[in-house]
Design a protein around this motif. Structure first.
Motif, PDB file in Angstrom:
ATOM      1  N   PHE A   1       0.781  -1.325  -0.077  1.00 45.52           N
ATOM      2  CA  PHE A   1       0.034   0.154   0.032  1.00 45.52           C
ATOM      3  C   PHE A   1       0.794   1.299  -0.060  1.00 45.52           C
ATOM      4  O   PHE A   1       0.614   2.134  -0.859  1.00 45.52           O
ATOM      5  CB  PHE A   1      -0.967   0.140   1.106  1.00 45.52           C
ATOM      6  N   SER A   2       1.770   1.221   1.061  1.00 49.53           N
ATOM      7  CA  SER A   2       2.673   2.413   0.793  1.00 49.53           C
ATOM      8  C   SER A   2       3.423   2.827  -0.442  1.00 49.53           C
ATOM      9  O   SER A   2       3.755   3.525  -0.887  1.00 49.53           O
ATOM     10  CB  SER A   2       3.731   2.305   2.075  1.00 49.53           C
ATOM     11  N   GLY A   3       3.949   1.483  -0.874  1.00 44.46           N
ATOM     12  CA  GLY A   3       4.556   1.504  -2.457  1.00 44.46           C
ATOM     13  C   GLY A   3       3.633   1.972  -3.396  1.00 44.46           C
ATOM     14  O   GLY A   3       4.046   2.913  -4.377  1.00 44.46           O
ATOM     15  N   LEU A   4       2.586   1.871  -3.413  1.00 49.36           N
ATOM     16  CA  LEU A   4       1.525   2.335  -4.420  1.00 49.36           C
ATOM     17  C   LEU A   4       1.514   3.709  -4.229  1.00 49.36           C
ATOM     18  O   LEU A   4       1.451   4.442  -5.342  1.00 49.36           O
ATOM     19  CB  LEU A   4       0.283   1.514  -4.206  1.00 49.36           C
ATOM     20  N   PHE A   5       1.328   4.149  -3.101  1.00 50.84           N
ATOM     21  CA  PHE A   5       1.378   5.862  -2.844  1.00 50.84           C
ATOM     22  C   PHE A   5       2.424   6.244  -2.963  1.00 50.84           C
ATOM     23  O   PHE A   5       2.637   7.569  -3.645  1.00 50.84           O
ATOM     24  CB  PHE A   5       0.711   5.921  -1.453  1.00 50.84           C
ATOM     25  N   GLY A   6       3.614   5.818  -2.860  1.00 51.25           N
ATOM     26  CA  GLY A   6       4.953   6.193  -3.207  1.00 51.25           C
ATOM     27  C   GLY A   6       5.109   6.616  -4.692  1.00 51.25           C
ATOM     28  O   GLY A   6       5.667   7.573  -5.337  1.00 51.25           O
ATOM     29  N   CYS A   7       4.533   5.436  -5.395  1.00 53.16           N
ATOM     30  CA  CYS A   7       4.698   5.517  -6.895  1.00 53.16           C
ATOM     31  C   CYS A   7       3.952   6.547  -7.618  1.00 53.16           C
ATOM     32  O   CYS A   7       4.280   7.358  -8.521  1.00 53.16           O
ATOM     33  CB  CYS A   7       4.377   3.972  -7.550  1.00 53.16           C
TER      34      CYS A   7
END
Length: 110
Positions: free
Chosen positions: A77-83
């Protein structure tokens, strides 16, 4: 539920030492293949005699005890928002870069 205790020989001084899965430090390796999650934990402990770091790897959840590891869904989830944040900031930078370039062209040739 208590974790497993493993007795090993130190790789430096060959003295016997115990690694307790319930209390010692660990790192997790999580792999997802075709929708199936595989997780391994490597337990790390310093030898009390020579201070060499020794490790034991386990892939059986029954041995780990009740300790919680990292939450894979939170990482994803945090990787998605970072991207998504990176893409939005890139578009904003490109937009203002072209605005500045247009301003310079107008100023130079008008």
């Amino acid at each position: 539920m208590d974790g497993k205790k493993v007795e090993i020989e130190c790789r430096n001084c060959q003295e016997r030492m115990t690694i307790d899965f319930s209390t010692d430090h660990f790192s997790s390796e999580i792999q997802i293949f075709n929708g199936k999650k595989q997780q391994k934990r490597t337990y790390i402990k310093e030898c009390p005699h020579c201070q060499t770091i020794n490790s034991v790897t386990s892939d059986k959840k029954e041995e780990w005890g009740g300790r919680k590891g990292p939450n894979i869904k939170l990482f994803m989830f945090s990787g998605l928002f970072g991207c998504l944040g990176f893409i939005v900031i890139s578009f904003l930078l490109l937009y203002f870069a072209f605005k500045g370039f247009g301003f310079l062209v107008d100023w130079l040739f008008n």
